[in-house]
Scaffold this motif. Structure first.
Motif, PDB file in Angstrom:
ATOM      1  N   VAL A 366      45.155  23.244  49.083  1.00 51.03           N
ATOM      2  CA  VAL A 366      45.706  24.354  49.862  1.00 51.03           C
ATOM      3  C   VAL A 366      44.592  25.138  50.561  1.00 51.03           C
ATOM      4  CG1 VAL A 366      47.833  24.634  48.556  1.00 51.03           C
ATOM      5  CG2 VAL A 366      45.754  25.737  47.721  1.00 51.03           C
ATOM      6  N   PRO A 367      44.913  25.719  51.734  1.00 52.56           N
ATOM      7  CA  PRO A 367      43.906  26.520  52.453  1.00 52.56           C
ATOM      8  C   PRO A 367      43.619  27.797  51.670  1.00 52.56           C
ATOM      9  CG  PRO A 367      46.061  26.804  53.454  1.00 52.56           C
ATOM     10  CD  PRO A 367      46.216  25.744  52.388  1.00 52.56           C
ATOM     11  N   THR A 368      42.358  28.071  51.442  1.00 56.09           N
ATOM     12  CA  THR A 368      41.984  29.231  50.616  1.00 56.09           C
ATOM     13  C   THR A 368      40.804  29.955  51.244  1.00 56.09           C
ATOM     14  OG1 THR A 368      42.775  28.096  48.635  1.00 56.09           O
ATOM     15  CG2 THR A 368      41.315  29.979  48.306  1.00 56.09           C
ATOM     16  N   ILE A 369      40.936  31.259  51.379  1.00 54.99           N
ATOM     17  CA  ILE A 369      39.916  32.098  52.010  1.00 54.99           C
ATOM     18  C   ILE A 369      39.621  33.282  51.096  1.00 54.99           C
ATOM     19  CG2 ILE A 369      39.280  33.412  54.071  1.00 54.99           C
ATOM     20  CD1 ILE A 369      41.605  31.957  55.521  1.00 54.99           C
ATOM     21  N   ALA A 370      38.350  33.635  50.983  1.00 51.22           N
ATOM     22  CA  ALA A 370      37.943  34.818  50.213  1.00 51.22           C
ATOM     23  C   ALA A 370      37.180  35.764  51.135  1.00 51.22           C
ATOM     24  CB  ALA A 370      37.073  34.422  49.034  1.00 51.22           C
ATOM     25  N   TYR A 371      37.469  37.049  51.010  1.00 48.91           N
ATOM     26  CA  TYR A 371      36.871  38.087  51.864  1.00 48.91           C
ATOM     27  C   TYR A 371      36.408  39.228  50.976  1.00 48.91           C
ATOM     28  CZ  TYR A 371      36.924  42.015  55.224  1.00 48.91           C
ATOM     29  OH  TYR A 371      36.609  43.127  55.980  1.00 48.91           O
ATOM     30  N   TRP A 372      35.120  39.551  51.048  1.00 50.81           N
ATOM     31  CA  TRP A 372      34.556  40.627  50.223  1.00 50.81           C
ATOM     32  C   TRP A 372      33.263  41.083  50.889  1.00 50.81           C
ATOM     33  CZ3 TRP A 372      33.569  39.835  44.239  1.00 50.81           C
ATOM     34  CH2 TRP A 372      33.311  41.073  43.645  1.00 50.81           C
ATOM     35  N   PRO A 373      33.338  41.960  51.879  1.00 51.72           N
ATOM     36  CA  PRO A 373      32.151  42.380  52.628  1.00 51.72           C
ATOM     37  C   PRO A 373      31.059  42.926  51.720  1.00 51.72           C
ATOM     38  CG  PRO A 373      34.145  43.199  53.662  1.00 51.72           C
ATOM     39  CD  PRO A 373      34.555  42.639  52.336  1.00 51.72           C
ATOM     40  N   GLY A 374      29.851  42.535  51.996  1.00 52.57           N
ATOM     41  CA  GLY A 374      28.720  42.982  51.196  1.00 52.57           C
ATOM     42  C   GLY A 374      28.453  42.107  49.992  1.00 52.57           C
ATOM     43  N   THR A 375      29.403  41.265  49.641  1.00 54.54           N
ATOM     44  CA  THR A 375      29.239  40.344  48.512  1.00 54.54           C
ATOM     45  C   THR A 375      29.266  38.897  49.000  1.00 54.54           C
ATOM     46  OG1 THR A 375      30.223  41.890  46.931  1.00 54.54           O
ATOM     47  CG2 THR A 375      30.200  39.558  46.311  1.00 54.54           C
ATOM     48  N   ILE A 376      30.267  38.557  49.792  1.00 52.12           N
ATOM     49  CA  ILE A 376      30.379  37.199  50.346  1.00 52.12           C
ATOM     50  C   ILE A 376      29.661  37.139  51.684  1.00 52.12           C
ATOM     51  CG2 ILE A 376      31.983  35.468  51.254  1.00 52.12           C
ATOM     52  CD1 ILE A 376      34.054  36.479  49.262  1.00 52.12           C
ATOM     53  N   ALA A 377      28.797  36.165  51.848  1.00 51.31           N
ATOM     54  CA  ALA A 377      28.087  35.982  53.113  1.00 51.31           C
ATOM     55  C   ALA A 377      29.070  35.557  54.192  1.00 51.31           C
ATOM     56  CB  ALA A 377      26.988  34.932  52.966  1.00 51.31           C
TER      57      ALA A 377
END
Length: 517
Positions: A366-377
């Protein structure tokens, strides 16, 4: 050296002056030292409080928002290869965050997939292993993502589709860790985007929609498949209500750690509506496209999923909590072919084989996206294999608490922080699937290999190399009988019998010349 009378007089005068100054300083020193002490104390107190506030801000547990689409295929998003439908907000989320290219659902249909997600146990261990009308549910006291985070001090909410089994009560989401629930409790209810009622924290909330007469008997909330049907009067669209409720929860809880499980019920079809099951309020620009009506509806659902995900991201930025918030977007299984929609119309499974109800990659990757500014490049990508069960260990680590001990789960927090798995193919826990429909099937990932067996226990093993054959075109079972035997042992070991889930008996082929039934 002797001093003259003049020098002695001057020295005596100087000594006298110094003695007077020292006396004055002694007289003043109690007052000055007291003032200074108070000033230093106040300054120290202010600095201490400021440092404590800074440390508290730095140590605050991150918020977690999990957005789950329903029957969204790997190839339905632009950032995962979709060529026709536009998903600008999700594409931007991927550009500013991380794409997981080998992330798997918990199963190939909704109830067991969500059970794996909530419990951190794979399909051979989790409590709900298939779609059923029986009241087989996660029981109070069983650990869930919500209960673990609630114990860690989080405010918790589930908005949208619960659908984990068929609860015989309306409070099951609340009973297993959610402070707030608004939506559908059973999966059949969730087919209907214009329902006559929804459930809010165990209470029936009536809506202005009205179903056709043939569906009236299902509007008794006490029935196992209550709420299913097709509306003849469409007043309010449930997916829009869910988006508003999710945003409201974020606004109300943003000053403390919170967990929002935003479980959309789209792009799933209303199966009860036949070929008119892709229910949306309006088609917009798709009205003019030379497509079948169900495909226009499907495209509108994808547009709305993209829009509502963008609204969530905009709100966390507006509230100033983006750097304190992990947002995950994924889907509960592969693309469907229901409600008049055809999975290959927009190439929803991308380069993979199979769709919903298959254990090939198209049914579970399945398509999976993670977003966490300042932690994830920004613009990062991870190609190690993970699955729904890994959310349990991951959220526990984020919250700073111990994960339950009896789970099939590995944390990917280090990956989010830019430290990918040391060995891409190495895991300490098993990724396993089993499916009870269509004669049954099993699948397991081990290292770079994936094995399939259909039917369960007795079927031949198929073996595929996921490092270069995600389309599962080249079966290595005959070339690598050693690995095929190893895979068979893993498939046997991963399944723990459960009296609620009987493996279908293998169908016997009719004798030659016997009449077909």
């Amino acid at each position: 050296m002797k001093l003259s009378p003049f020098h002695r007089a001057g020295l005596d005068s100087e000594n006298h002056r110094k003695a007077q100054e020292e006396q004055v300083m002694k007289d003043r020193s109690p007052r000055m030292s007291g003032t200074l002490r108070h000033a230093l104390f106040a300054c120290g107190l202010w600095l201490g409080l400021a440092c404590a506030a800074t440390l508290a801000a730095e140590r605050r547990q991150p918020n977690i928002i999990l957005i789950l689409a329903d029957d969204l295929g790997y190839g339905d998003l632009g950032c995962f290869g979709q060529q026709v439908l536009k998903t600008p907000r999700l594409d931007a989320m991927a550009q500013q965050g991380m794409r997981f290219t080998q992330f798997y659902a918990g199963s190939t249909v909704c109830a067991p997939s969500r059970s794996v997600l909530m419990t951190g146990k794979h399909a051979g261990h989790t409590v709900v292993r298939g779609n059923s009308t029986a009241p087989i549910i996660i029981q109070p006291g069983q650990a869930t993502l919500a209960s673990v985070l609630k114990q860690a001090g989080y405010a918790t909410a589930c908005v949208g589709k619960w659908g984990i089994g068929t609860p015989d009560n309306f409070t099951n989401p609340n009973d297993v860790g959610f402070d707030h629930f608004y939506g559908y409790v059973n999966m059949w209810h969730a087919h209907n985007c214009y329902p006559e009622f929804l459930i809010r924290n165990g209470q029936v909330e009536r809506l202005a929609n009205v179903v056709h007469g043939k569906w009236k008997r299902w509007q008794d909330p006490g029935l196992p498949q209550s709420g299913r049907g097709v509306a003849e009067k469409r007043a309010v669209y449930a997916p829009d209500l869910f988006a508003e409720d999710a945003l409201r929860f974020i606004r109300e809880q943003h000053t403390r750690p919170f967990f929002l499980y935003f479980a959309m019920n789209v792009p799933h079809a209303n199966n009860e509506a036949g070929n008119k099951g892709m229910e949306v309020p309006e088609l917009g620009a798709f009205e003019e496209r030379d497509w079948p009506e169900p495909e226009k509806g499907f495209a509108s659902m994808i547009r709305n999923i993209d829009r509502d995900t963008g609204r969530v991201l905009d709100l966390v930025k507006e509230l100033g909590i983006a750097k304190e918030t992990l947002v995950l977007f994924t889907s509960d299984n592969g693309p469907h072919q229901e409600g008049g929609h055809k999975a290959d119309f927009f190439d929803s499974n991308g380069r993979f084989r199979g769709i919903k109800r298959d254990l090939t990659e198209g049914g579970i990757r399945v398509p999976t996206i993670a977003y966490w500014p300042g932690t994830i490049a920004p613009g990062s990508e991870d190609d190690a294999h993970w699955y729904f069960g890994d959310l349990m260990a991951t959220v526990a680590e984020i919250a700073g608490v111990q994960a339950p001990g009896d789970i099939d789960s590995e944390s990917f927090v280090a990956t989010l922080r830019g430290q990918p798995r040391a060995s891409r193919w190495k895991r300490s826990t098993r990724m396993y699937w089993e499916f009870y429909e269509r004669g049954s099937a099993q699948a397991v990932r081990f290292g770079k290999w994936k094995a399939l067996r259909k039917p369960m226990f007795t079927g031949p093993v198929e073996l595929y190399d996921m490092s270069n054959d995600g389309a599962e075109q080249h079966n290595y079972a005959e070339r690598r009988p050693d690995l095929a035997r190893h895979a068979a042992r893993l498939l046997d070991q991963a399944h723990v019998p459960d009296p609620n889930w009987k493996v279908p008996a293998a169908r016997k082929k009719p004798a030659q010349g016997a009449p077909k039934r």
